[in-house]
Design a protein around this motif. Structure first.
Motif, short mmCIF file in Angstrom:
data_model
loop_
_atom_site.label_atom_id
_atom_site.label_comp_id
_atom_site.label_asym_id
_atom_site.label_seq_id
_atom_site.Cartn_x
_atom_site.Cartn_y
_atom_site.Cartn_z
N MET A 64 -38.38 -23.54 68.61
CA MET A 64 -38.55 -24.82 67.92
C MET A 64 -38.45 -24.65 66.41
O MET A 64 -37.86 -25.49 65.74
N THR A 87 -40.76 -32.33 63.95
CA THR A 87 -40.12 -32.13 65.25
C THR A 87 -41.10 -32.49 66.37
O THR A 87 -40.74 -33.20 67.31
N ALA A 97 -30.60 -29.08 67.98
CA ALA A 97 -30.91 -28.54 69.31
C ALA A 97 -29.63 -28.38 70.14
O ALA A 97 -29.49 -27.40 70.88
N LEU A 115 -34.93 -30.24 74.41
CA LEU A 115 -33.68 -29.78 75.02
C LEU A 115 -33.18 -30.75 76.09
O LEU A 115 -31.96 -30.87 76.29
N LYS A 158 -40.53 -28.11 73.66
CA LYS A 158 -39.18 -27.57 73.64
C LYS A 158 -38.36 -28.16 74.80
O LYS A 158 -37.20 -28.54 74.62
N VAL A 206 -34.74 -24.50 65.40
CA VAL A 206 -34.10 -25.82 65.51
C VAL A 206 -34.56 -26.70 64.35
O VAL A 206 -33.76 -27.38 63.71
N ALA A 247 -31.42 -33.20 74.08
CA ALA A 247 -30.17 -32.59 73.60
C ALA A 247 -29.13 -32.56 74.71
O ALA A 247 -27.95 -32.87 74.48
#
Length: 162
Positions: free
Chosen positions: A51, A65, A37, A76, A72, A54, A79
């Motif tokens: 998604m 995930t 990500a 993020l 998402k 990633v 990330a």
């Protein structure tokens, strides 16, 4: 209580497991997803990050995930927090000098981090307005870390109470 536990408590809902409860293998898999990500965030506009892309880059299944990240935005936000944690905390490397010089230095370092990656800045701005409890909690941790870093750059100016 750790940051991840606080995030889940603040979210007040069932969802991805607390990071502390994961096995080493699960933590490593989750980190691969976060790293993928980060790579996407460094080069791709927020709206174009998918998604499934990633997930493929991390070498895991899409369900995996979503086991670790509710959305998402959640992924993020993690990330962004992980990306920002890679940088040294400013204020520590320039202990002396005028507060204004220290603050200018801190801002220059922050700008240098975002300058080559405007997509990260875009992601940060979008996540700031997301109203998902997990995302809000992670973003508060991110913002608190940044505020503390800038506060260390201006030691002679009192920090206002929270």
């Amino acid at each position: 209580m750790g940051v991840a536990e606080a995030r889940d408590d603040e979210a007040g809902e069932a969802g991805p497991p607390d990071v502390a409860s994961l096995t080493d293998a699960q933590r490593a898999r989750r980190m691969r997803i976060v790293e993928a990500a980060i790579e996407a965030m460094l080069t791709t506009e927020y709206s174009q990050i998918q998604m499934r892309d990633v997930t493929a880059a991390a070498g895991v299944a899409l369900g995996t995930t979503y086991r670790y990240f509710a959305s998402k935005n959640h992924l993020l936000a993690e990330a962004l927090f992980a990306w920002a944690s890679r940088f040294p905390t400013f204020g520590e490397e320039r202990a002396g000098g005028r507060s204004v010089d220290q603050l200018q230095h801190a801002y220059r370092l922050a700008v240098r981090a975002f300058e080559p990656h405007p997509t990260v800045y875009e992601t940060m701005m979008i996540l700031q307005g997301v109203s998902e409890p997990r995302v809000e909690a992670i973003f508060r941790s991110f913002a608190h870390r940044q505020t503390e870093a800038f506060s260390r750059s201006i030691p002679r100016i009192a920090t206002p109470p929270p």
